[in-house]
Design a protein around this motif. Structure first.
Motif, PDB file in Angstrom:
ATOM      1  N   ARG A  41       0.869  -1.190  -0.014  1.00  0.00           N
ATOM      2  CA  ARG A  41      -0.204   0.076   0.021  1.00  0.00           C
ATOM      3  C   ARG A  41       0.681   1.327  -0.032  1.00  0.00           C
ATOM      4  O   ARG A  41       1.857   1.327   0.744  1.00  0.00           O
ATOM      5  CB  ARG A  41      -0.917   0.054   1.294  1.00  0.00           C
ATOM      6  CG  ARG A  41      -1.906  -1.032   1.348  1.00  0.00           C
ATOM      7  CD  ARG A  41      -2.910  -1.014   0.160  1.00  0.00           C
ATOM      8  NE  ARG A  41      -3.938  -2.199   0.285  1.00  0.00           N
ATOM      9  CZ  ARG A  41      -4.862  -2.338   1.161  1.00  0.00           C
ATOM     10  NH1 ARG A  41      -5.051  -1.498   2.189  1.00  0.00           N
ATOM     11  NH2 ARG A  41      -5.498  -3.550   1.054  1.00  0.00           N
ATOM     12  N   PRO A  42       0.542   2.228  -1.050  1.00  0.00           N
ATOM     13  CA  PRO A  42       1.524   3.181  -0.733  1.00  0.00           C
ATOM     14  C   PRO A  42       1.596   4.130   0.329  1.00  0.00           C
ATOM     15  O   PRO A  42       2.619   4.577   0.902  1.00  0.00           O
ATOM     16  CB  PRO A  42       0.475   4.386  -2.041  1.00  0.00           C
ATOM     17  CG  PRO A  42       0.032   3.322  -2.631  1.00  0.00           C
ATOM     18  CD  PRO A  42      -0.610   2.294  -2.089  1.00  0.00           C
ATOM     19  N   LEU A  43       0.242   4.247   1.212  1.00  0.00           N
ATOM     20  CA  LEU A  43       0.521   4.955   2.644  1.00  0.00           C
ATOM     21  C   LEU A  43       1.315   4.121   3.578  1.00  0.00           C
ATOM     22  O   LEU A  43       2.179   4.760   4.331  1.00  0.00           O
ATOM     23  CB  LEU A  43      -1.004   5.091   3.071  1.00  0.00           C
ATOM     24  CG  LEU A  43      -1.477   6.453   2.787  1.00  0.00           C
ATOM     25  CD1 LEU A  43      -2.925   6.782   3.489  1.00  0.00           C
ATOM     26  CD2 LEU A  43      -0.606   7.588   3.473  1.00  0.00           C
ATOM     27  N   THR A  44       1.232   2.728   3.260  1.00  0.00           N
ATOM     28  CA  THR A  44       2.264   2.146   4.238  1.00  0.00           C
ATOM     29  C   THR A  44       3.791   2.374   4.002  1.00  0.00           C
ATOM     30  O   THR A  44       4.483   2.552   4.849  1.00  0.00           O
ATOM     31  CB  THR A  44       1.908   0.548   4.107  1.00  0.00           C
ATOM     32  OG1 THR A  44       0.540   0.093   4.302  1.00  0.00           O
ATOM     33  CG2 THR A  44       2.859  -0.251   5.086  1.00  0.00           C
ATOM     34  N   ARG A  45       3.977   2.546   2.844  1.00  0.00           N
ATOM     35  CA  ARG A  45       5.298   2.802   2.409  1.00  0.00           C
ATOM     36  C   ARG A  45       5.767   4.121   3.022  1.00  0.00           C
ATOM     37  O   ARG A  45       6.800   4.698   3.409  1.00  0.00           O
ATOM     38  CB  ARG A  45       5.461   2.670   0.906  1.00  0.00           C
ATOM     39  CG  ARG A  45       5.210   1.048   0.378  1.00  0.00           C
ATOM     40  CD  ARG A  45       6.128   1.010  -1.116  1.00  0.00           C
ATOM     41  NE  ARG A  45       5.254   1.970  -2.117  1.00  0.00           N
ATOM     42  CZ  ARG A  45       4.339   1.594  -2.756  1.00  0.00           C
ATOM     43  NH1 ARG A  45       3.768   0.532  -2.792  1.00  0.00           N
ATOM     44  NH2 ARG A  45       3.993   2.485  -3.727  1.00  0.00           N
ATOM     45  N   ILE A  46       4.915   5.078   2.859  1.00  0.00           N
ATOM     46  CA  ILE A  46       5.156   6.451   3.226  1.00  0.00           C
ATOM     47  C   ILE A  46       5.323   6.346   4.853  1.00  0.00           C
ATOM     48  O   ILE A  46       6.421   7.145   5.332  1.00  0.00           O
ATOM     49  CB  ILE A  46       4.065   7.347   2.660  1.00  0.00           C
ATOM     50  CG1 ILE A  46       3.954   7.551   1.423  1.00  0.00           C
ATOM     51  CG2 ILE A  46       3.992   8.764   3.431  1.00  0.00           C
ATOM     52  CD1 ILE A  46       2.782   8.534   0.816  1.00  0.00           C
ATOM     53  N   LEU A  47       4.321   5.697   5.434  1.00  0.00           N
ATOM     54  CA  LEU A  47       4.473   5.628   7.016  1.00  0.00           C
ATOM     55  C   LEU A  47       5.795   5.202   7.413  1.00  0.00           C
ATOM     56  O   LEU A  47       6.382   5.474   7.983  1.00  0.00           O
ATOM     57  CB  LEU A  47       3.126   4.962   7.397  1.00  0.00           C
ATOM     58  CG  LEU A  47       3.223   4.627   9.070  1.00  0.00           C
ATOM     59  CD1 LEU A  47       3.103   6.200   9.463  1.00  0.00           C
ATOM     60  CD2 LEU A  47       1.821   3.827   9.462  1.00  0.00           C
TER      61      LEU A  47
END
Length: 294
Positions: free
Chosen positions: A100-106
């Motif tokens: 997930r993109p937001l997982t990578r950002i987090l």
């Protein structure tokens, strides 16, 4: 907020209900898996973590982990903001998948926090904590993790929280039960049961909280005042000591008498929960996890 990195060689951690009650932490543990994998059980529910995944563990609830060789970054976060944002449902064992993109950002943000944590002053630590929580909540909200329709509106979230607070404040009230909750909060029986359906029902919530309170009295001496096990059981609404002993052993895997004996023998100090808005950095979080799980 506690933050730290860890490299490990096939560790195994076991945190049962008894240990959760003894240690008394009331925060969430966030773990980012950098290398390796992890098979965990959260309240009896199996989960599997891969490299790049982020998982939340509720430190007030039981879980166990068995991991391969690898490394993680771990943070201990305050419960309050997550409770307000998770729509009344537990986040214990929730996984944010690596793809997930937001997982990578987090994950990038968590790594940056780990690198800079030891240099932060209190004001900076508070700002970082708020930013991290906002990003985490945004990621969780994308897929409505752990949310059921009955508690998905702000009004239902507020009602659920009010009910839980009322239960916690009235554990020693013999009349505590669905009828009293319906009367005090003007809610129908069907609606009350739907709100707590995912938790096993309102009766289970009340029974488990009473058993937890009994454990604190019997094993830790909280508010016990020299009372017998039978007195404690009756004060907490159990009809007799036999019924109480069976329920107690099912929940904690020991008898009330064994819990009292273990409490009397306990000599090692409990680790202190982290202070709000203060960063404690561990170069190797293994030492702290050993403290936490033993």
């Amino acid at each position: 907020m506690i933050v730290g990195s860890s490299r490990f060689n096939q560790p195994q951690y076991q945190r049962d209900r008894k240990l959760a009650q003894q240690i008394g932490f009331d925060q969430y543990l966030l773990q980012l898996y950098l290398v390796g994998s992890n098979e965990s059980t959260c309240d009896g529910r199996p989960i599997f973590l891969r490299s790049g995944d982020i998982c939340l563990f509720d430190l007030a609830r039981p879980f166990s982990t068995v991991a391969t060789d690898g490394s993680t970054v771990s943070l201990v976060l305050p419960r309050g903001p997550l409770n307000q944002a998770n729509r009344g449902k537990s986040l214990h064992g929730v996984i944010m998948p690596a793809e997930r993109p937001l997982t990578r950002i987090l994950a990038d943000f968590v790594l940056s926090v780990c690198r800079a944590a030891s240099d932060l002053n209190d004001q900076e630590a508070f700002a970082v904590e708020q930013s991290l929580l906002s990003l985490l909540i945004a990621g969780l909200a994308q897929d409505s993790y752990a949310v059921t329709p009955e508690v998905s509106t702000p009004m239902m979230q507020m009602l659920r929280q009010q009910l839980l607070e009322f239960i916690e404040a009235n554990l020693y009230e013999r009349e505590l039960g669905p009828a009293l909750l319906m009367q005090r909060h003007q809610v129908s029986r069907a609606h009350l049961y739907r709100i707590f359906a995912a938790d096993g029902g309102i009766a289970k919530i009340i029974r488990d909280k009473r058993l937890d309170a009994a454990y604190r009295e019997i094993a830790l001496g909280v508010n016990a005042g020299g009372k017998s096990i039978t007195d404690i059981a009756l004060r907490l609404g159990f009809s007799n000591s036999s019924q109480f002993a069976r329920a107690f052993q099912r929940r904690f895997a020991i008898t009330p008498r064994e819990a009292r004996q273990q409490g009397a023998r306990a000599t090692h100090p409990r680790p202190s929960p982290p202070q709000e808005h203060t960063v404690r950095y561990y170069q190797a979080v293994d030492d702290w996890l050993e403290e936490l799980f033993s």
